[in-house]
Scaffold this motif. Structure first.
Motif, mmCIF file in Angstrom:
data_model
loop_
_atom_site.group_PDB
_atom_site.id
_atom_site.type_symbol
_atom_site.label_atom_id
_atom_site.label_comp_id
_atom_site.label_asym_id
_atom_site.label_seq_id
_atom_site.Cartn_x
_atom_site.Cartn_y
_atom_site.Cartn_z
ATOM 1 N N GLY A 33 -6.860 5.027 -6.103
ATOM 2 C CA GLY A 33 -6.921 4.225 -4.530
ATOM 3 C C GLY A 33 -5.874 4.613 -3.693
ATOM 4 O O GLY A 33 -5.988 4.272 -2.660
ATOM 5 N N PHE A 34 -4.888 5.447 -4.504
ATOM 6 C CA PHE A 34 -3.560 5.465 -3.540
ATOM 7 C C PHE A 34 -3.183 6.979 -3.662
ATOM 8 O O PHE A 34 -3.433 7.403 -4.733
ATOM 9 C CB PHE A 34 -2.419 4.742 -4.109
ATOM 10 N N GLY A 35 -2.516 7.416 -2.428
ATOM 11 C CA GLY A 35 -1.945 9.053 -2.765
ATOM 12 C C GLY A 35 -2.863 9.760 -3.051
ATOM 13 O O GLY A 35 -4.103 9.712 -2.673
ATOM 14 N N LYS A 36 -2.421 10.721 -4.109
ATOM 15 C CA LYS A 36 -3.439 11.839 -4.590
ATOM 16 C C LYS A 36 -4.318 11.274 -5.532
ATOM 17 O O LYS A 36 -5.006 12.333 -6.198
ATOM 18 C CB LYS A 36 -2.566 12.890 -5.138
ATOM 19 N N SER A 37 -4.399 10.057 -6.101
ATOM 20 C CA SER A 37 -5.534 9.843 -6.837
ATOM 21 C C SER A 37 -6.860 9.642 -6.326
ATOM 22 O O SER A 37 -6.800 9.452 -5.088
ATOM 23 C CB SER A 37 -4.800 8.506 -7.670
ATOM 24 N N PRO A 80 0.695 -1.164 -0.042
ATOM 25 C CA PRO A 80 -0.135 0.061 -0.027
ATOM 26 C C PRO A 80 0.902 1.301 0.078
ATOM 27 O O PRO A 80 1.379 1.758 1.047
ATOM 28 C CB PRO A 80 -0.767 -0.244 1.285
ATOM 29 N N SER A 81 1.220 1.906 -0.951
ATOM 30 C CA SER A 81 1.924 2.805 -1.105
ATOM 31 C C SER A 81 1.697 3.887 -2.241
ATOM 32 O O SER A 81 0.372 3.711 -2.583
ATOM 33 C CB SER A 81 3.427 2.278 -1.445
ATOM 34 N N TRP A 82 2.508 4.887 -2.491
ATOM 35 C CA TRP A 82 2.180 5.835 -3.852
ATOM 36 C C TRP A 82 3.333 6.629 -4.076
ATOM 37 O O TRP A 82 4.512 6.247 -3.736
ATOM 38 C CB TRP A 82 1.051 7.005 -3.101
ATOM 39 N N SER A 83 3.490 7.394 -4.845
ATOM 40 C CA SER A 83 4.468 8.030 -5.538
ATOM 41 C C SER A 83 5.536 8.480 -4.550
ATOM 42 O O SER A 83 6.720 8.784 -4.865
ATOM 43 C CB SER A 83 4.292 9.085 -6.541
ATOM 44 N N TYR A 84 5.076 8.894 -3.478
ATOM 45 C CA TYR A 84 5.960 9.519 -2.384
ATOM 46 C C TYR A 84 7.063 8.512 -1.984
ATOM 47 O O TYR A 84 8.130 8.831 -1.644
ATOM 48 C CB TYR A 84 5.195 9.704 -1.019
ATOM 49 N N LEU A 85 6.829 7.140 -2.350
ATOM 50 C CA LEU A 85 7.777 6.057 -2.007
ATOM 51 C C LEU A 85 8.943 6.411 -2.718
ATOM 52 O O LEU A 85 10.096 6.245 -2.191
ATOM 53 C CB LEU A 85 7.328 4.603 -2.446
ATOM 54 N N TYR A 86 9.126 6.955 -3.812
ATOM 55 C CA TYR A 86 10.424 7.414 -4.762
ATOM 56 C C TYR A 86 10.794 8.790 -4.373
ATOM 57 O O TYR A 86 11.590 9.263 -5.210
ATOM 58 C CB TYR A 86 9.671 7.214 -6.284
ATOM 59 N N ARG A 87 10.454 9.326 -3.544
ATOM 60 C CA ARG A 87 11.164 10.773 -3.333
ATOM 61 C C ARG A 87 12.507 10.863 -3.223
ATOM 62 O O ARG A 87 12.946 11.950 -3.892
ATOM 63 C CB ARG A 87 10.584 11.300 -2.068
#
Length: 105
Positions: A86-90, A59-66
């Motif tokens: 369903g994740f992050g800012k989507s 359960p993650s989002w693009s923040y993972l790749y900061r």
């Protein structure tokens, strides 16, 4: 459902300063959904030759790749990282039963 941008303010101000981009996709049930992504290039004045696409898991989002974005753009790559529905800012679907593999067709 859409998470208000204000909920991400602490993250945006600290170590995820990338401007949000959005596209609208249509689900299998014809529901329009807004999908968030970041799109960073080494320079606004030159087109990079290669793009790195970063896709998160659950359960993650693009923040993972900061921590990946700055080194990759410094190396000359365009970096695109999206948030799956369903994740992050989507957008999120209201009914948990809507989260099926068929929805992603």
């Amino acid at each position: 459902l859409r998470t208000p941008e204000s909920r991400f303010a602490p993250v945006n101000e600290s170590d995820f300063p990338y401007p949000p981009h959005y596209m609208t996709v249509t689900s299998a049930s014809s529901l329009p959904l807004r999908v968030h992504y970041i799109d960073e290039s080494p320079s606004p004045f030159s087109a990079p030759e290669q793009t790195v696409l970063l896709l998160h898991g659950e359960p993650s989002w693009s923040y993972l790749y900061r921590g990946f974005v700055k080194p990759l753009t410094a190396a000359g790559y365009r970096v695109v990282a999206l948030d799956f529905v369903g994740f992050g800012k989507s957008d999120k679907l209201a009914d948990q039963d809507d989260y099926t593999h068929d929805m992603h067709k």
